[in-house]
Scaffold this motif. Structure first.
Motif, short mmCIF file in Angstrom:
data_model
loop_
_atom_site.label_atom_id
_atom_site.label_comp_id
_atom_site.label_asym_id
_atom_site.label_seq_id
_atom_site.Cartn_x
_atom_site.Cartn_y
_atom_site.Cartn_z
N ALA A 39 -10.44 11.52 -1.26
CA ALA A 39 -10.79 11.31 0.14
C ALA A 39 -11.32 9.89 0.29
CB ALA A 39 -11.85 12.32 0.57
N CYS A 40 -10.53 9.04 0.92
CA CYS A 40 -10.94 7.65 1.14
C CYS A 40 -11.52 7.52 2.56
CB CYS A 40 -9.76 6.71 0.95
SG CYS A 40 -9.12 6.69 -0.74
N LEU A 41 -12.68 6.95 2.63
CA LEU A 41 -13.39 6.82 3.91
C LEU A 41 -12.91 5.57 4.63
CD1 LEU A 41 -16.94 7.72 2.56
CD2 LEU A 41 -15.18 9.26 3.49
N ARG A 42 -12.38 5.77 5.82
CA ARG A 42 -11.74 4.66 6.54
C ARG A 42 -12.52 4.33 7.81
NH1 ARG A 42 -6.33 7.01 7.93
NH2 ARG A 42 -7.51 8.96 7.90
N PHE A 43 -12.08 3.22 8.46
CA PHE A 43 -12.71 2.77 9.69
C PHE A 43 -11.82 3.09 10.89
CE2 PHE A 43 -14.69 0.08 6.49
CZ PHE A 43 -16.03 0.17 6.85
N SER A 44 -12.46 3.30 12.03
CA SER A 44 -11.72 3.55 13.27
C SER A 44 -11.60 2.31 14.12
CB SER A 44 -12.42 4.66 14.08
OG SER A 44 -13.77 4.30 14.37
N PHE A 45 -11.99 1.12 13.59
CA PHE A 45 -11.84 -0.12 14.35
C PHE A 45 -10.36 -0.37 14.65
CE2 PHE A 45 -16.05 -0.57 13.52
CZ PHE A 45 -16.43 -1.08 12.29
N ARG A 46 -10.10 -0.99 15.78
CA ARG A 46 -8.72 -1.36 16.09
C ARG A 46 -8.20 -2.39 15.09
NH1 ARG A 46 -8.34 -3.35 22.09
NH2 ARG A 46 -10.23 -4.42 21.41
N ARG A 47 -9.10 -3.26 14.58
CA ARG A 47 -8.67 -4.31 13.67
C ARG A 47 -8.63 -3.85 12.21
NH1 ARG A 47 -13.48 -6.76 11.56
NH2 ARG A 47 -15.35 -5.97 12.61
N SER A 48 -9.00 -2.60 11.95
CA SER A 48 -9.03 -2.12 10.56
C SER A 48 -7.62 -1.75 10.10
CB SER A 48 -9.96 -0.92 10.43
OG SER A 48 -9.42 0.20 11.10
N VAL A 49 -7.41 -1.77 8.79
CA VAL A 49 -6.13 -1.36 8.21
C VAL A 49 -6.40 -0.32 7.13
CG1 VAL A 49 -4.95 -3.54 8.69
CG2 VAL A 49 -6.25 -3.28 6.57
N ASP A 50 -5.43 0.58 6.95
CA ASP A 50 -5.60 1.65 5.98
C ASP A 50 -4.97 1.28 4.64
OD1 ASP A 50 -6.95 3.22 7.79
OD2 ASP A 50 -5.13 4.14 8.56
N THR A 51 -5.15 0.04 4.23
CA THR A 51 -4.70 -0.41 2.92
C THR A 51 -5.84 -1.14 2.23
OG1 THR A 51 -3.81 -2.48 3.81
CG2 THR A 51 -2.29 -0.61 3.62
N TRP A 52 -5.94 -0.95 0.92
CA TRP A 52 -6.95 -1.64 0.12
C TRP A 52 -6.25 -2.48 -0.94
CZ3 TRP A 52 -10.62 3.15 -1.01
CH2 TRP A 52 -11.28 3.49 0.20
N PRO A 53 -6.70 -3.72 -1.16
CA PRO A 53 -6.03 -4.58 -2.14
C PRO A 53 -6.58 -4.38 -3.55
CG PRO A 53 -7.71 -5.82 -0.97
CD PRO A 53 -7.73 -4.44 -0.38
N PHE A 54 -5.68 -4.53 -4.53
CA PHE A 54 -6.06 -4.45 -5.94
C PHE A 54 -5.21 -5.44 -6.73
CE2 PHE A 54 -6.83 -0.24 -4.15
CZ PHE A 54 -8.13 0.02 -4.56
N THR A 55 -5.75 -5.85 -7.86
CA THR A 55 -4.98 -6.67 -8.78
C THR A 55 -4.35 -5.76 -9.83
OG1 THR A 55 -6.39 -8.61 -8.48
CG2 THR A 55 -5.04 -8.53 -10.46
N VAL A 56 -3.03 -5.72 -9.84
CA VAL A 56 -2.29 -4.88 -10.77
C VAL A 56 -1.24 -5.74 -11.47
CG1 VAL A 56 -0.82 -2.84 -11.04
CG2 VAL A 56 -2.64 -2.85 -9.32
N ASP A 57 -1.29 -5.78 -12.80
CA ASP A 57 -0.34 -6.57 -13.59
C ASP A 57 -0.32 -8.03 -13.14
OD1 ASP A 57 0.39 -4.31 -15.05
OD2 ASP A 57 1.97 -3.77 -13.60
N GLY A 58 -1.49 -8.55 -12.85
CA GLY A 58 -1.61 -9.96 -12.54
C GLY A 58 -1.30 -10.35 -11.12
N ARG A 59 -0.98 -9.41 -10.26
CA ARG A 59 -0.72 -9.76 -8.86
C ARG A 59 -1.45 -8.80 -7.94
NH1 ARG A 59 3.60 -6.90 -6.40
NH2 ARG A 59 4.51 -5.31 -7.77
N VAL A 60 -1.73 -9.27 -6.74
CA VAL A 60 -2.47 -8.47 -5.76
C VAL A 60 -1.50 -7.58 -5.00
CG1 VAL A 60 -3.95 -8.52 -3.72
CG2 VAL A 60 -4.27 -10.21 -5.54
N VAL A 61 -1.78 -6.30 -4.99
CA VAL A 61 -0.97 -5.35 -4.25
C VAL A 61 -1.88 -4.56 -3.31
CG1 VAL A 61 0.72 -5.12 -6.10
CG2 VAL A 61 -1.23 -3.57 -6.02
#
Length: 297
Positions: free
Chosen positions: A189-211
């Motif tokens: 369960a990922c806690l998200r924001f209801s802002f209009r400017r919010s996005v439902d994606t989180w960035p991570f570094t995987v195998d040397g690149r940001v996804v």
């Protein structure tokens, strides 16, 4: 009496706010007084500074040049006056400050009493809201913003930067386990924001690149503090600024997750104030206080 400086300040207020009415509200005068002042200034200079229509106004090329040069002049004047001491003794009056709920609660309120002790003639009116406000219409002197700056025409003083962190409570992790890699978030369960400017994606570094990973969950909050409290209540995994949860992490109320996949991102924190009007001694005193006293964890 020479009204040149008064006319300059009124013109700068109009140039920033985009209307005579907004400038009048900010300066606490009538719109007709603002209009007369601008007309007097244009007559003295012999050029048109503002192109007026029935629906809007815009600066002419001469108006833009005059705005830039007068803004620089007012800044120089403030620096000259501030260099003669007595700054702390003369800071006085009402100071309206707007900040987000997390920043105000966890960073500003703990140090604000020291400012009031240092400047006893100042009264601070603090409004905490995660809704972005417009300084002129809300009559705020300073707004503290977190993240990208979108306010054209405002001056900004950078206060610092806070990295983002993924956190959850020990109680939640005891029941659901801790994610070992970003893909595991699909089962949490990922806690998200209801802002209009919010996005439902989180960035991570995987195998040397940001996804970016799409996250889901049964809860959305309208403020960072709401999301933090939900995480503390064992409601799920949150992504928040480190300054917001530093005390919770230190106390063990929250645990940082997936730190080895952190993409190195963060959010800049700025204090914004009107850029077309030289700041008062009270505003400058508060900005200097924040620069010297604010410590971001």
């Amino acid at each position: 009496m020479d009204n040149r400086f008064g006319d300059m300040e009124i013109f700068l207020s109009v140039a920033h706010s985009g209307s005579f009415a907004a400038a009048a509200r900010m300066l606490r005068v009538t719109p007709s007084a603002v209009s007369r002042s601008v007309s007097r200034l244009e007559a003295r200079l012999g050029v048109q500074l503002i192109a007026r229509t029935t629906r809007a106004l815009a600066l002419t090329a001469d108006g833009e040049t005059y705005r830039d040069r007068v803004s620089a002049l007012m800044d120089d004047l403030s620096d000259i006056e501030g260099s003669f001491g007595g700054e702390e003794q003369e800071a006085k009056g009402l100071l309206r400050v707007n900040a987000s709920v997390p920043f105000g609660t966890h960073c500003l309120l703990p140090i604000l009493p020291r400012f009031l002790e240092r400047f006893p003639a100042v009264t601070v009116e603090l409004a905490l809201s995660d809704t972005l406000i417009e300084l002129v219409s809300e009559r705020a002197d300073i707004a503290i913003r977190i993240g990208p700056l979108r306010d054209v025409g405002l001056k900004a003083k950078k206060l610092g930067r806070s990295r983002m962190v993924l956190v959850a409570s020990p109680g939640y992790l005891a029941r659901h386990g801790a994610p070992k890699e970003p893909g595991d978030l699909e089962n949490h369960a990922c806690l998200r924001f209801s802002f209009r400017r919010s996005v439902d994606t989180w960035p991570f570094t995987v195998d040397g690149r940001v996804v970016s990973r799409t996250v889901n969950g049964p809860f959305l909050g309208n403020s960072g503090e709401v999301v933090r409290l939900m995480a503390l209540a064992n409601g799920g995994i949150a992504r928040l600024g480190h300054f917001h949860v530093a005390k919770d992490l230190a106390a063990g109320r929250l645990v940082e997750l997936l730190s080895s996949f952190h993409p190195g991102d963060g959010e800049d924190i700025h204090a914004l104030y009107l850029g077309e009007q030289h700041p008062s001694r009270t505003v400058r005193a508060f900005l200097d206080f924040l620069a010297s006293e604010l410590v971001l964890p």
